[in-house]
Scaffold this active site. Sequence first.
Site, PDB file in Angstrom:
ATOM      1  N   CYS A 408      -2.810 -52.407  13.682  1.00 59.75           N
ATOM      2  CA  CYS A 408      -3.585 -51.887  12.905  1.00 59.75           C
ATOM      3  C   CYS A 408      -3.259 -52.169  11.330  1.00 59.75           C
ATOM      4  O   CYS A 408      -4.314 -51.276  10.765  1.00 59.75           O
ATOM      5  CB  CYS A 408      -1.830 -50.692  12.725  1.00 59.75           C
ATOM      6  SG  CYS A 408      -0.728 -51.169  12.348  1.00 59.75           S
ATOM      7  N   ASP A 532      -4.961 -42.782  10.993  1.00 58.88           N
ATOM      8  CA  ASP A 532      -4.493 -43.545  11.828  1.00 58.88           C
ATOM      9  C   ASP A 532      -4.917 -44.065  12.639  1.00 58.88           C
ATOM     10  O   ASP A 532      -5.718 -44.296  13.837  1.00 58.88           O
ATOM     11  CB  ASP A 532      -3.618 -42.781  13.135  1.00 58.88           C
ATOM     12  CG  ASP A 532      -2.138 -43.298  13.507  1.00 58.88           C
ATOM     13  OD1 ASP A 532      -2.545 -44.223  13.485  1.00 58.88           O
ATOM     14  OD2 ASP A 532      -1.128 -42.592  13.792  1.00 58.88           O
ATOM     15  N   HIS A 534      -3.719 -46.488  15.444  1.00 56.17           N
ATOM     16  CA  HIS A 534      -3.503 -46.716  15.648  1.00 56.17           C
ATOM     17  C   HIS A 534      -3.851 -46.207  17.336  1.00 56.17           C
ATOM     18  O   HIS A 534      -3.539 -46.138  18.683  1.00 56.17           O
ATOM     19  CB  HIS A 534      -2.003 -46.060  16.537  1.00 56.17           C
ATOM     20  CG  HIS A 534      -0.677 -46.947  14.728  1.00 56.17           C
ATOM     21  ND1 HIS A 534      -0.836 -46.679  13.713  1.00 56.17           N
ATOM     22  CD2 HIS A 534      -0.301 -48.036  14.759  1.00 56.17           C
ATOM     23  CE1 HIS A 534      -0.206 -47.256  13.182  1.00 56.17           C
ATOM     24  NE2 HIS A 534      -0.046 -48.635  14.099  1.00 56.17           N
TER      25      HIS A 534
END
Length: 575
Positions: A408, A532, A534
């Site tokens: 990440c 994000d 992820h």
Amino acid sequence: MTANLQISQLVVNRLKNLKDVCGGGLFGLMYSKNLIIMGFDLESSDILNFKKMQDNFPTETDLCGLFKFGECSDTEAHMQEILACVDITDNPILLKCSHKGDEFELKASQYRNGKLVEIEYEVISEEILYRQFFYARLLGYVEIAIDNNVKSIKNEFLNVRKKLASGNVIFQCQDHRIFFDTDKVIGLNQEAVMLDLLDVLKVKKQDEGKKSKKEQIPTDFTTININCLIKKSDENEKNSRAALNFVLERNRILIPIKIDAIAALHINTKTMALYDILVESLCRTLRLVEENVLEQTEKVSVPSTFHFKPDNFGHFYTCIYADSTPDDEKHLTSKRRELHQQLGIALTRPVFRRSNNYNFSVTNSSLLVNPHVGLKSSVIGGKQSLVQGKYTYHHYMQDNFNDDGWGCAYRSLQTLCSWFRFQGYSSTKVPNHEEIQRYLVKVGDKPSNFINSRQWIGSMEVSTCLHGFMNVDSRIMHVTSGSELASKGSELAYHFESQGTPIMIGGGVLAHTILGVDFNSNTGELKFLILDPHFTGSDDLQIVQNKGWCGWKNSSFWDKTAYYNLCMPQRPIMF
């Protein structure tokens, strides 16, 4: 018949930011019964210098009037002066601008029969601009043989332009059998408009399955590529040579020129008009190349074309730089400084360096560009402070690389690097995971077995890599817990307003990218715009936005028990 006046919202925004400026030239585009103002230049003296800049604007974007701040006694004299230079309208425009406290006032007039007549106008939003206008990019190649003296250079370039303008070229849409000739369009209905052409060119993209279920709000102009093909000469011409194949004589210099010209077009323009527009694009870029060659006082170097489109500018601006001249050479630095001043751009950020060259290929990339556009926050009375400029969304599983569960921070770093590339601070490509790991080993931050491992990195490593790959320094903000982030609204808002760079935040075992904040300084309510990394799915805007992979989050998004480090990249001061 006088045209309806429209003004780009981006032009209005730029005019608002000007202070103590007398005025300058307006550049616009005619379509149907409308004249839309797309850009302007600033005049620094009583002698108007708009003529020097005309060819740097995209074809079809031409001088159409003046703007003035305050009362100027020479307004009507200047309107008379530009009348002889305005080709796209018989009624040049005057915009009178003024600041009254915090208010900005703009009045428009047309010059009719020697008098100024006040008129109404419509401001066109940025989104409508991107939907209604597009650019044709003309690509080709010619060689020009010259003697190294002014007379020869001017004569040879003039001869080439004459040959091109006399029907010796044909144009083809790249990857399609659509051709534009002097009197016909091959592969399209003769009555077709540019929107029909765009629809045909989009068919292939849809067939390839790249169409998103949710249309992304446009953040830039569509660009199509056109090939410039040189026709063979008449059979009677000696050796049946191509029109631009020159015989080299002793001591002559052969200059290879990559044609790279752009034209601004409205979707309702007739495709039959495109041939003449492209010929003018060809001639414009050759005039710019000629100017560059004439400026070269010593050994002639190959001239290269660069198209620039600064943030919130609203149009392209083209420059020609000699390959042998580095960006920091005194003459080129002086030219960039002058351009910043003429176009009202601060000298603190690079705009016309080679690394700022517009990356046309990004528009065809599978990566999402600025997926936050269109998202709405709900902080009552809040002020949004957002990332400035473009970036690409990097997340798990992209590039056929499995980093699910550990990559990440690497992906957030890639997003940050993409921002610095887009803004022209660096031409270094976005590094992959192995390149990041190898650099950290090289500088002694990690042991050698870190390479090709699945080990995490954090904010400090991201800061180290930003300096190594992009030559960018970062400020590190430490917070002892997620709940402390709720008190950082003012600091984060200031960062986005002054620096405008995305922020990498790492805490616990997770890393995210902060793209902005919505902050009410009176109530303290704060929301964070989060990208994000992820996410493991395909780059579908609808999923990314609707599922919250890019979205507004309140303070409860952060773990109250984890500490966080924020890597806040700082813009280098350069131009």
